[in-house]
Scaffold this motif. Structure first.
Motif, PDB file in Angstrom:
ATOM      1  N   SER A   1      13.332  -9.141   1.304  1.00 12.25           N
ATOM      2  CA  SER A   1      12.279  -9.396   0.315  1.00 12.25           C
ATOM      3  C   SER A   1      12.840  -9.400  -1.109  1.00 12.25           C
ATOM      4  CB  SER A   1      11.170  -8.352   0.448  1.00 12.25           C
ATOM      5  OG  SER A   1      11.713  -7.046   0.328  1.00 12.25           O
ATOM      6  N   THR A   2      13.996 -10.000  -1.270  1.00 15.43           N
ATOM      7  CA  THR A   2      14.638 -10.179  -2.571  1.00 15.43           C
ATOM      8  C   THR A   2      14.480 -11.647  -2.950  1.00 15.43           C
ATOM      9  OG1 THR A   2      16.219  -8.432  -2.064  1.00 15.43           O
ATOM     10  CG2 THR A   2      16.805  -9.928  -3.854  1.00 15.43           C
ATOM     11  N   PHE A   3      14.050 -11.893  -4.180  1.00 13.58           N
ATOM     12  CA  PHE A   3      13.725 -13.262  -4.590  1.00 13.58           C
ATOM     13  C   PHE A   3      14.275 -13.567  -5.983  1.00 13.58           C
ATOM     14  CE2 PHE A   3      10.241 -11.669  -1.962  1.00 13.58           C
ATOM     15  CZ  PHE A   3      10.186 -12.633  -0.964  1.00 13.58           C
TER      16      PHE A   3
ATOM     17  N   LEU B   1      18.607 -16.387   1.318  1.00 12.67           N
ATOM     18  CA  LEU B   1      19.044 -17.039   2.548  1.00 12.67           C
ATOM     19  C   LEU B   1      20.140 -16.257   3.271  1.00 12.67           C
ATOM     20  CD1 LEU B   1      19.284 -20.707   1.214  1.00 12.67           C
ATOM     21  CD2 LEU B   1      17.415 -19.679   2.559  1.00 12.67           C
ATOM     22  N   ASN B   2      21.044 -15.676   2.481  1.00 14.85           N
ATOM     23  CA  ASN B   2      22.177 -14.980   3.079  1.00 14.85           C
ATOM     24  C   ASN B   2      22.786 -14.029   2.049  1.00 14.85           C
ATOM     25  OD1 ASN B   2      24.072 -14.255   4.961  1.00 14.85           O
ATOM     26  ND2 ASN B   2      24.938 -16.295   5.228  1.00 14.85           N
TER      27      ASN B   2
ATOM     28  N   ASP C   1      26.616 -11.693   1.354  1.00 10.63           N
ATOM     29  CA  ASP C   1      27.989 -11.429   1.769  1.00 10.63           C
ATOM     30  C   ASP C   1      28.459 -10.121   1.137  1.00 10.63           C
ATOM     31  OD1 ASP C   1      30.544 -12.078   2.956  1.00 10.63           O
ATOM     32  OD2 ASP C   1      31.231 -12.589   0.944  1.00 10.63           O
ATOM     33  N   ASN C   2      29.038  -9.263   1.947  1.00  6.96           N
ATOM     34  CA  ASN C   2      29.635  -7.999   1.514  1.00  6.96           C
ATOM     35  C   ASN C   2      28.603  -6.931   1.148  1.00  6.96           C
ATOM     36  OD1 ASN C   2      32.135  -6.699   1.433  1.00  6.96           O
ATOM     37  ND2 ASN C   2      32.237  -6.841  -0.791  1.00  6.96           N
ATOM     38  N   ILE C   3      27.394  -7.087   1.669  1.00 10.03           N
ATOM     39  CA  ILE C   3      26.355  -6.067   1.543  1.00 10.03           C
ATOM     40  C   ILE C   3      25.483  -6.155   2.801  1.00 10.03           C
ATOM     41  CG2 ILE C   3      24.772  -7.558   0.246  1.00 10.03           C
ATOM     42  CD1 ILE C   3      23.852  -5.000  -1.274  1.00 10.03           C
ATOM     43  N   THR C   4      25.011  -5.019   3.277  1.00 12.71           N
ATOM     44  CA  THR C   4      24.195  -5.000   4.487  1.00 12.71           C
ATOM     45  C   THR C   4      22.720  -5.215   4.144  1.00 12.71           C
ATOM     46  OG1 THR C   4      24.132  -2.600   4.301  1.00 12.71           O
ATOM     47  CG2 THR C   4      25.730  -3.529   5.847  1.00 12.71           C
ATOM     48  N   PHE C   5      22.001  -5.726   5.134  1.00  9.52           N
ATOM     49  CA  PHE C   5      20.552  -5.881   5.007  1.00  9.52           C
ATOM     50  C   PHE C   5      19.868  -4.613   5.506  1.00  9.52           C
ATOM     51  CE2 PHE C   5      21.619 -10.393   4.936  1.00  9.52           C
ATOM     52  CZ  PHE C   5      20.723 -10.871   4.007  1.00  9.52           C
ATOM     53  N   PHE C   6      18.708  -4.294   4.890  1.00 13.16           N
ATOM     54  CA  PHE C   6      17.861  -3.205   5.353  1.00 13.16           C
ATOM     55  C   PHE C   6      17.653  -3.369   6.852  1.00 13.16           C
ATOM     56  CE2 PHE C   6      13.643  -1.843   6.653  1.00 13.16           C
ATOM     57  CZ  PHE C   6      13.628  -0.534   6.222  1.00 13.16           C
TER      58      PHE C   6
ATOM     59  N   THR D   1      27.691 -10.929  -2.814  1.00 14.60           N
ATOM     60  CA  THR D   1      27.151 -12.236  -3.167  1.00 14.60           C
ATOM     61  C   THR D   1      25.835 -12.468  -2.435  1.00 14.60           C
ATOM     62  OG1 THR D   1      29.395 -13.086  -3.458  1.00 14.60           O
ATOM     63  CG2 THR D   1      27.646 -14.713  -3.200  1.00 14.60           C
ATOM     64  N   LEU D   2      24.865 -12.994  -3.173  1.00 17.59           N
ATOM     65  CA  LEU D   2      23.556 -13.344  -2.617  1.00 17.59           C
ATOM     66  C   LEU D   2      23.374 -14.853  -2.741  1.00 17.59           C
ATOM     67  CD1 LEU D   2      21.463 -10.533  -4.345  1.00 17.59           C
ATOM     68  CD2 LEU D   2      22.522 -10.485  -2.073  1.00 17.59           C
ATOM     69  N   ILE D   3      22.840 -15.467  -1.693  1.00 15.32           N
ATOM     70  CA  ILE D   3      22.612 -16.908  -1.682  1.00 15.32           C
ATOM     71  C   ILE D   3      21.117 -17.151  -1.482  1.00 15.32           C
ATOM     72  CG2 ILE D   3      23.164 -19.098  -0.566  1.00 15.32           C
ATOM     73  CD1 ILE D   3      25.801 -17.688   0.350  1.00 15.32           C
ATOM     74  N   PHE D   4      20.541 -17.907  -2.413  1.00 12.49           N
ATOM     75  CA  PHE D   4      19.102 -18.152  -2.430  1.00 12.49           C
ATOM     76  C   PHE D   4      18.794 -19.643  -2.296  1.00 12.49           C
ATOM     77  CE2 PHE D   4      19.682 -14.234  -4.747  1.00 12.49           C
ATOM     78  CZ  PHE D   4      18.619 -13.445  -4.352  1.00 12.49           C
TER      79      PHE D   4
END
Length: 129
Positions: A49-51, A64-65, A67-72, A87-90
């Motif tokens: 739920s990150t936007f 969307l994805n 990298d190098n961090i875990t999801f809840f 890195t966050l990809i939106f």
């Protein structure tokens, strides 16, 4: 003698125009996040739920994805005094967007919130967490 002719094809210009417009090109926004940890070990994670939220509209670009961090509900451990990057990809932002916020909407305190990020042509951003 047999002469082979190619069949005539008719191109629907409306469909061709739609295919060639920028709107159909998959756009993505890349946000590189940097964290300088303090003297104690820290745990971080990202929620789905990150936007990215444009200032000019109520639209939200979905995450969307990552990298190098875990999801809840899982955690990423950061060592004391470690410089950490993820890195966050939106999804792409609307064409008219000039500024946007990075907001992690979660049911507890401590979510990421970076506001008034100026848009650039590359749609690649570097933010300090």
């Amino acid at each position: 003698m047999n002469i082979i002719t190619k069949p005539k094809t008719k191109v629907d210009t409306e469909i061709l125009e739609q295919i060639l417009t920028e709107e159909n090109v998959e756009r993505q926004v890349i946000v590189k996040c940097y964290l300088e940890n303090g003297p104690m070990e820290q745990m971080i994670r990202i929620w789905q739920s990150t936007f990215l939220i444009p200032k000019e509209s109520s639209d939200k670009s979905k995450l969307l994805n990552a990298d190098n961090i875990t999801f809840f509900p899982f955690w990423t451990f950061i060592k004391p005094k470690q410089k950490y990057q993820f890195t966050l990809i939106f999804e792409g932002l609307p064409r008219g967007c000039k500024f946007f916020d990075l907001i992690e909407e979660i049911p507890q305190s401590g979510g990421f919130s970076i506001t008034n990020i100026p848009r650039n042509q590359m749609d690649v951003y570097h933010v300090q967490i």
